[in-house]
Write an enzyme that holds these catalytic residues in place. Sequence first.
Site, PDB file in Angstrom:
ATOM      1  CG  HIS A 126      -2.144   0.557   0.960  1.00  5.90           C
ATOM      2  ND1 HIS A 126      -2.357   1.738   0.241  1.00  5.90           N
ATOM      3  CD2 HIS A 126      -3.559   0.451   1.593  1.00  5.90           C
ATOM      4  CE1 HIS A 126      -3.616   1.960   0.320  1.00  5.90           C
ATOM      5  NE2 HIS A 126      -4.346   1.399   1.061  1.00  5.90           N
ATOM      6  CG  ASP A 351     -10.975 -11.613 -22.402  1.00  4.19           C
ATOM      7  OD1 ASP A 351     -10.765 -12.668 -22.052  1.00  4.19           O
ATOM      8  OD2 ASP A 351     -11.405 -11.332 -23.618  1.00  4.19           O
TER       9      ASP A 351
END
Length: 566
Positions: A126, A351
């Site tokens: 982070h 995808d």
Amino acid sequence: MRRIHASDDTLNRLPVLTHSPFDPSLVLKESLSKVLVHYYPLAGKLNKQTNGWLQIKCNADGVPFLCTSANCSLSSLHYLEGIDVGTAKLLVIDSKTEGQNGYHPLVLQVTKFSCRGFTIGMGISHSVVDGPGAAQFFHAVTELASGESEPRVKPVWERERLVGNVNQEVSFKFSFGKDTLAKSPFLPANDFLHQRFNIDGESIKRLKQSLLREIRETKYESFTTLETLGAYVWRFKFRALKQNSNGKVSFTLAMGIRHLLDLPLPNGYYGNAFVSSSHLVLMGGDLEGPLSKIVKMIKESKKIVSNKDYIRNLLDSLENWVSKNNVKTEGSGASMVLSDWSNLDLLGNEDFGWEAPVNMVRLPWNIFGYVDFCTFLPPCRMNSSMKGDVTVQVSLLIDAMGRFEKEMDALRQMKDSASFFVKLLPPSLSPTAEKKILRRLPHIFAKVLELPFHSDADVFIEETSDSLRFIVPTDEIGDEIRAHTVEIYPGVTKIVIRGNNVFNLSIHELDLDVWRFRLPEFTSPELASAIYGYGELVVTVPKVVNLDENDGIWGENGNIGAKMKM
């Protein structure tokens, strides 16, 4: 060297995909090697300096990549929905393993299952990447895996844009006196449960409606899912921990600032670009007041972040804090820090050459002592059938989790009952009031409002001294909303709603059951307006004549300012 201003906590996520005809580990490994050319800092090493700063050494050390397999199907694990933390940790590399040269800001693990489905365990610091940045990086991986030559969004570093002035006088405080905080008989402790609760969109919608009814004023209010559910979780987390009512509790919301700076961050920036909303501090007993009041305060705390001076002052304060303190994020149970991942597109339509991910699980990490941290996540696609669902993830003590779970169940089972609604109506609008509630109107009406919903839709009608307002909770109305007035027959005027993606239900007037309302004579359809925001459509129809003192739309006794549900 790249200097990074943040803590060194790690985002761990597990996208779950099903039925791959290819070897996903080979596809991902090749795609990752190409993406790291553009996101080269993620192939370096992070080191913490003695002054508390983190540095990233761009040494092209590479990203740890592990491929494993499991002799079970994803369906047997319910697509990781409700999976225990111990099992989930087997699907992600421990990213905090630190050697002489620091630790990796990014690690990836692919686990293949017997059903040909697989999980991608990603641990990402982070300190280097926030939620939108992680989503941007993951999209880039999928784009190159599907044949693209380079990412559609070019990554931008420019971390210097968010560095504060360490010499600037600061005004923010990041902690409160421990003696003033609300206490729980269960804390301190280490036996935490980490649990997810799926809240369906209909339950959230009913909660919003109950809050609208709770507000007894003529000014229209609207509440977002984040504000509404955030207040609900805050209240019942307080109750579950059995905290004292005369101690202080606080609420903080992580909010993105990419487009709120004087010079907005460029498209493609993938670093930490969020700050906390203004700390909302109350006495514990205040959480037992009207829930709508708490939601309003959360809404107001969000507005402060849009102030550019607030953002710059906060950045300067953080710079001072880091330079003078060893940064620690301990939990007390008296705070609630909320991070909303539900709209980050972390569970998008990636995808790789097979079906899109069906679930995303966040592994708990020890930030704010677990107990103070709460996350909103997108729901599992295998279980969710309605738009607007949210998954709430919390960490609580074993004794407190049971009570919290009961409150989440109560929200899911909330009924929009007539008896509940009657208690919130003015006496003159109650179904038990005099039968002459509605004014008798002529057989033929000259003014009609038509909304793009079926006739059984929930529409709240509010009368003020100068207008009628029609309020519809909805998430599917599109944008560029406007009211349009048409004359359907000589002397007969109809208000319809127009906008992008607004489905016109009245194409076949006689075939479809459309929501319509016959407007009183004292309204002015040609001045009608419509706006959409915060999940609510609001149509305002002005009045053109003054009503007699005892002559209002709802009955012979006036009741200006009343509300009613149709």
